[in-house]
Design a protein around this motif. Structure first.
Motif, PDB file in Angstrom:
ATOM      1  N   ALA A 513       0.975  -1.416  -0.025  1.00 39.69           N
ATOM      2  CA  ALA A 513      -0.229  -0.070   0.112  1.00 39.69           C
ATOM      3  C   ALA A 513       0.811   1.361  -0.029  1.00 39.69           C
ATOM      4  N   PRO A 514       0.167   2.396  -0.500  1.00 38.49           N
ATOM      5  CA  PRO A 514       1.043   3.594  -0.260  1.00 38.49           C
ATOM      6  C   PRO A 514       1.652   3.796   1.291  1.00 38.49           C
ATOM      7  N   SER A 515       2.975   4.246   1.361  1.00 43.20           N
ATOM      8  CA  SER A 515       3.402   4.283   2.397  1.00 43.20           C
ATOM      9  C   SER A 515       4.562   5.555   2.648  1.00 43.20           C
ATOM     10  N   ASP A 516       4.757   6.183   3.609  1.00 50.91           N
ATOM     11  CA  ASP A 516       6.034   6.847   3.858  1.00 50.91           C
ATOM     12  C   ASP A 516       7.315   5.993   4.025  1.00 50.91           C
ATOM     13  N   LEU A 517       8.104   6.240   3.486  1.00 48.42           N
ATOM     14  CA  LEU A 517       9.387   5.464   3.172  1.00 48.42           C
ATOM     15  C   LEU A 517      10.785   6.352   3.810  1.00 48.42           C
ATOM     16  N   PHE A 518      11.770   5.797   4.124  1.00 53.18           N
ATOM     17  CA  PHE A 518      12.915   6.243   4.404  1.00 53.18           C
ATOM     18  C   PHE A 518      13.827   5.732   3.481  1.00 53.18           C
ATOM     19  N   LEU A 519      14.643   6.489   2.675  1.00 52.12           N
ATOM     20  CA  LEU A 519      15.493   6.000   1.875  1.00 52.12           C
ATOM     21  C   LEU A 519      16.877   6.256   2.419  1.00 52.12           C
ATOM     22  N   SER A 520      17.685   5.309   2.642  1.00 49.73           N
ATOM     23  CA  SER A 520      18.985   5.218   3.181  1.00 49.73           C
ATOM     24  C   SER A 520      19.997   5.644   2.243  1.00 49.73           C
ATOM     25  N   THR A 521      20.885   6.837   2.544  1.00 47.69           N
ATOM     26  CA  THR A 521      21.776   7.058   1.696  1.00 47.69           C
ATOM     27  C   THR A 521      23.133   6.749   2.161  1.00 47.69           C
ATOM     28  N   ASP A 522      23.406   5.923   3.210  1.00 51.03           N
ATOM     29  CA  ASP A 522      24.570   5.250   3.413  1.00 51.03           C
ATOM     30  C   ASP A 522      25.067   4.648   2.338  1.00 51.03           C
ATOM     31  N   GLY A 523      26.192   4.718   1.810  1.00 51.29           N
ATOM     32  CA  GLY A 523      26.685   3.857   0.708  1.00 51.29           C
ATOM     33  C   GLY A 523      26.721   4.697  -0.597  1.00 51.29           C
ATOM     34  N   LEU A 524      25.842   5.949  -0.695  1.00 49.31           N
ATOM     35  CA  LEU A 524      25.871   6.763  -1.872  1.00 49.31           C
ATOM     36  C   LEU A 524      26.706   7.823  -1.435  1.00 49.31           C
ATOM     37  N   GLY A 525      26.969   8.431  -2.924  1.00 46.40           N
ATOM     38  CA  GLY A 525      28.221   9.514  -2.654  1.00 46.40           C
ATOM     39  C   GLY A 525      27.519  10.836  -2.572  1.00 46.40           C
ATOM     40  N   LYS A 526      27.054  11.614  -3.733  1.00 50.49           N
ATOM     41  CA  LYS A 526      26.352  12.840  -3.763  1.00 50.49           C
ATOM     42  C   LYS A 526      25.445  12.709  -5.062  1.00 50.49           C
ATOM     43  N   GLY A 527      24.346  13.366  -4.858  1.00 57.90           N
ATOM     44  CA  GLY A 527      23.236  13.339  -5.941  1.00 57.90           C
ATOM     45  C   GLY A 527      21.969  13.651  -5.656  1.00 57.90           C
ATOM     46  N   TYR A 528      21.082  13.224  -6.298  1.00 56.53           N
ATOM     47  CA  TYR A 528      19.703  13.691  -6.359  1.00 56.53           C
ATOM     48  C   TYR A 528      19.082  12.395  -6.400  1.00 56.53           C
ATOM     49  N   ALA A 529      17.789  12.492  -5.794  1.00 55.31           N
ATOM     50  CA  ALA A 529      17.071  10.973  -5.669  1.00 55.31           C
ATOM     51  C   ALA A 529      15.504  11.333  -5.964  1.00 55.31           C
ATOM     52  N   PHE A 530      14.989  10.386  -6.603  1.00 52.24           N
ATOM     53  CA  PHE A 530      13.461  10.478  -7.184  1.00 52.24           C
ATOM     54  C   PHE A 530      12.896   9.053  -6.718  1.00 52.24           C
ATOM     55  N   VAL A 531      11.609   9.173  -6.335  1.00 50.33           N
ATOM     56  CA  VAL A 531      10.692   7.975  -6.407  1.00 50.33           C
ATOM     57  C   VAL A 531       9.464   8.227  -7.127  1.00 50.33           C
ATOM     58  N   ASN A 532       9.341   7.209  -8.164  1.00 48.56           N
ATOM     59  CA  ASN A 532       8.227   7.472  -9.132  1.00 48.56           C
ATOM     60  C   ASN A 532       8.286   8.832  -9.600  1.00 48.56           C
ATOM     61  N   GLY A 533       9.342   9.521  -9.790  1.00 50.85           N
ATOM     62  CA  GLY A 533       9.473  10.837 -10.396  1.00 50.85           C
ATOM     63  C   GLY A 533       9.350  11.873  -9.651  1.00 50.85           C
ATOM     64  N   PHE A 534       9.081  11.598  -8.507  1.00 57.23           N
ATOM     65  CA  PHE A 534       8.919  12.606  -7.356  1.00 57.23           C
ATOM     66  C   PHE A 534      10.408  13.056  -6.757  1.00 57.23           C
ATOM     67  N   PHE A 535      10.609  14.434  -6.848  1.00 54.55           N
ATOM     68  CA  PHE A 535      11.950  14.622  -6.530  1.00 54.55           C
ATOM     69  C   PHE A 535      12.393  14.966  -5.165  1.00 54.55           C
ATOM     70  N   LEU A 536      12.915  13.828  -4.482  1.00 54.67           N
ATOM     71  CA  LEU A 536      12.986  13.999  -2.961  1.00 54.67           C
ATOM     72  C   LEU A 536      13.991  14.860  -2.417  1.00 54.67           C
ATOM     73  N   GLY A 537      15.019  15.048  -3.379  1.00 51.30           N
ATOM     74  CA  GLY A 537      16.140  16.276  -3.008  1.00 51.30           C
ATOM     75  C   GLY A 537      17.402  15.735  -3.063  1.00 51.30           C
ATOM     76  N   ARG A 538      18.319  16.465  -2.402  1.00 51.34           N
ATOM     77  CA  ARG A 538      19.642  16.070  -2.613  1.00 51.34           C
ATOM     78  C   ARG A 538      20.286  15.137  -1.566  1.00 51.34           C
ATOM     79  N   TYR A 539      21.019  14.271  -1.531  1.00 49.93           N
ATOM     80  CA  TYR A 539      21.870  13.495  -0.920  1.00 49.93           C
ATOM     81  C   TYR A 539      23.278  13.716  -0.835  1.00 49.93           C
ATOM     82  N   TRP A 540      24.103  13.529   0.255  1.00 47.72           N
ATOM     83  CA  TRP A 540      25.451  13.647   0.120  1.00 47.72           C
ATOM     84  C   TRP A 540      26.003  12.854   1.334  1.00 47.72           C
TER      85      TRP A 540
END
Length: 588
Positions: A513-540
């Motif tokens: 079902a639709p739900s809030d989520l928390f995308l872990s950025t551990d192990g990622l570098g720097k960039g921009y994240a999207f879920v289903n085309g929705f722009f979550l923002g920057r990670y670093w």
């Protein structure tokens, strides 16, 4: 219809003393599908009012392209507040600070030649009047004396910390009243004598912004506002985060004690923030007090209602305090529950720059973001390196007068290093080659004091002291690239080893079902994240935050897609969604 006014010692609602117990919610920092939920959670804490800023550059990122729909539907937001049985306070600026991109002032405005920001300079005032009248078309019919719920409108924002142009403030008042605003008008400043003197006018009701020493600051406010109600219209109950620092928190007990002191003194209050939300997309601002510090994607603010809309220990402490001073009958909402934990194996879509469809510009010197009317985060600059720059050597020194704000340098398509404004870096040794490409990121526009409106881009590049000319500049619309790659149908290669950048990564996952989520950025570098085309923002990886909040309305039952535009490379081959947020090591 009701009437709201200012009495000798109190706010008056239909002639009776009324205390405002308000909380700040910024509608552009909350998914519209969650507006009603956040308002209701705030109401159940004991609030009777919701306050919001209006961010000019959210409504008009390009001059003349006014938008008051969807995320910018201020009218719907105010109507939802009314449906919850609550009053509203509107603070339209035009400057808002708020750790928001440029303090809310559009880049097209600040780039106007000769413009005098936050002053009575005619060009600025003309643009401000057009903006404010658009806002007041929405606000005026929703005032309490017209059957709506808006009880206060603020003039400017902490102006005493910036200037003392009384003619400017007077013009804002004239525009506001001429546009049909009849509710009381307020100003806000830190309770310091000079700021209070400079930041207001006779006839405007002064309020204060502070988070501690309530009795002392109310006394200073009373010295300058001898009659009428006392109000702290920004009660700072937390703080914001910036990249490379700790996650800021404040003691729930200490904040509750200060709130109790405010209410015991009979003051009205607006809790900043009751729910901070998120700098989705590219909306974060930056501070610069000797060192450039871009604001993080989270705007959790250690608020009583956390980034995902859950009540915190501070929420319950504040609720108990409010219940000692007024009636709180609604049951408290439940505490936070774990969100779904899912994993999305990643595939590589290759260099995401191949998905860029914007046309390049050619100029002798690198054009700024403003020159290109570019409101996204990236421009790639490319030029030929003069052969004489190397002579007989295999390397040469690349220098710049400045980079705003972070640049990655390639020579003949091979990345050779980076230059960061935060670290005051202006030189880099590069290997022999024919072509240099410099990808520049606007990491967030300064939202405070005199650096508002500074241009973004690459300034004064030279190799071995020789100016580089004949630049090709390609503006990159990050949001458009992310959306395009979400829908891409070309085959993708499974990611079997950590990725090198620049690279687009995509993964799929399923939800019941639709739900809030928390995308872990551990192990990622720097960039921009999207879920289903929705722009979550920057990670670093610079931190402090280690998760990005995914609002439930951006997800769906069944198949979902995550896309990462990676700028620096990963240590992971999968995207992980975890049960709880991790905003970094806390500091109080």
């Amino acid at each position: 219809m009701s009437r709201f006014s200012i009495g000798d010692r109190d706010f008056l609602l239909d002639g009776e003393p009324h205390r405002i117990i308000s909380g700040a919610l910024h509608y552009p920092r909350i998914h519209p599908g969650d507006w009603a939920d956040r308002i209701e959670t705030a109401r159940r804490m004991g609030l009777n009012t919701i306050e919001t800023y209006v961010m000019w550059n959210a409504h008009e990122p390009l001059r003349g392209e006014w938008n008051a729909e969807g995320w910018n539907d201020l009218g719907r937001f105010l109507d939802l507040v009314a449906e919850a049985g609550m009053h509203a306070i509107v603070r339209p600026g035009p400057y808002v600070c708020a750790e928001w991109q440029g303090g809310g002032l559009p880049a097209w405005l600040t780039a106007m030649p000769g413009i005098g920001l936050r002053s009575s300079e005619p060009t600025y005032l003309a643009e401000v009047e057009t903006y404010l009248r658009r806002v007041y078309e929405i606000v005026a019919p929703r005032q309490i004396d017209r059957g709506g719920n808006v009880i206060l409108v603020q003039i400017e924002n902490e102006y005493g910390a910036y200037g003392s142009d009384k003619a400017y403030l007077a013009e804002l008042v004239r525009i506001t009243q001429d546009a049909g605003i009849t509710v009381p008008l307020t100003t806000v400043d830190q309770p310091q004598p000079q700021m209070l003197r400079d930041g207001s006018l006779p006839g405007l009701h002064m309020t204060g912004s502070f988070g501690s020493r309530a009795a002392e600051r109310l006394a200073t406010l009373r010295d300058h506002q001898p009659t009428g109600p006392l109000m702290c219209s920004e009660f700072w109950c937390g703080w914001f985060d910036w990249w490379g620092n700790e996650h800021h928190t404040t003691s729930a007990a200490d904040s509750a004690a200060e709130l109790d002191a405010l209410l015991a003194a009979g003051a009205s209050v607006n809790i900043y923030m009751v729910h901070g939300g998120t700098n989705f997309g590219l909306n974060n601002g930056a501070n610069h007090k000797g060192r450039y510090l871009p604001i993080a994607t989270t705007y959790d603010y250690d608020a009583p209602i956390d980034e995902a809309g859950d009540p915190t220990d501070k929420y319950f402490a504040f609720r108990d305090v409010i219940a000692r001073h007024t009636t709180v009958t609604e049951p408290a909402p439940p505490r936070a529950a774990d969100r779904p934990e899912v994993t999305a194996p990643l595939t590589s879509l290759g260099d995401w720059r191949l998905a860029v469809e914007t046309a390049a510009a050619v100029a002798d010197a690198p054009p700024t973001f403003e020159d290109l009317t570019h409101v996204s985060a990236l421009i790639e600059y490319t030029a030929e390196i003069p052969a004489e720059a190397f002579g007989d050597a295999e390397t040469a020194l690349l220098t710049v007068d400045g980079v705003r704000d972070l640049a990655w340098v390639e020579v003949d398509g091979v990345r050779v290093g980076s230059l960061a404004r935060t670290w005051h870096e202006r030189r880099l040794t590069i290997p022999r080659g024919r072509t240099v490409s410099i990808l520049v990121e606007d990491q967030g526009r300064v939202n405070y004091e005199k650096r508002i409106g500074e241009p973004k881009g690459l300034f004064g590049p030279r190799v071995a002291g020789l100016p580089l000319v004949g630049w090709t500049a390609t503006p990159i619309d990050v949001a458009a690239v992310g959306e395009r790659l979400t829908e891409a149908t070309a085959p993708a290669e499974p990611l079997t080893a950590p990725a090198t950048a620049p690279v687009a990564l995509r993964g799929g996952f399923t939800l019941d079902a639709p739900s809030d989520l928390f995308l872990s950025t551990d192990g990622l570098g720097k960039g921009y994240a999207f879920v289903n085309g929705f722009f979550l923002g920057r990670y670093w990886s610079n931190g402090p935050q280690r998760t990005l909040y995914v609002p439930g309305p951006a997800t769906r039952a069944g198949d979902n897609t995550v896309v990462l535009l990676e700028l620096e490379g990963t240590a992971e081959t999968q995207a992980r969604f975890v049960a709880r947020p991790h905003l970094g090591q806390s500091v109080q």
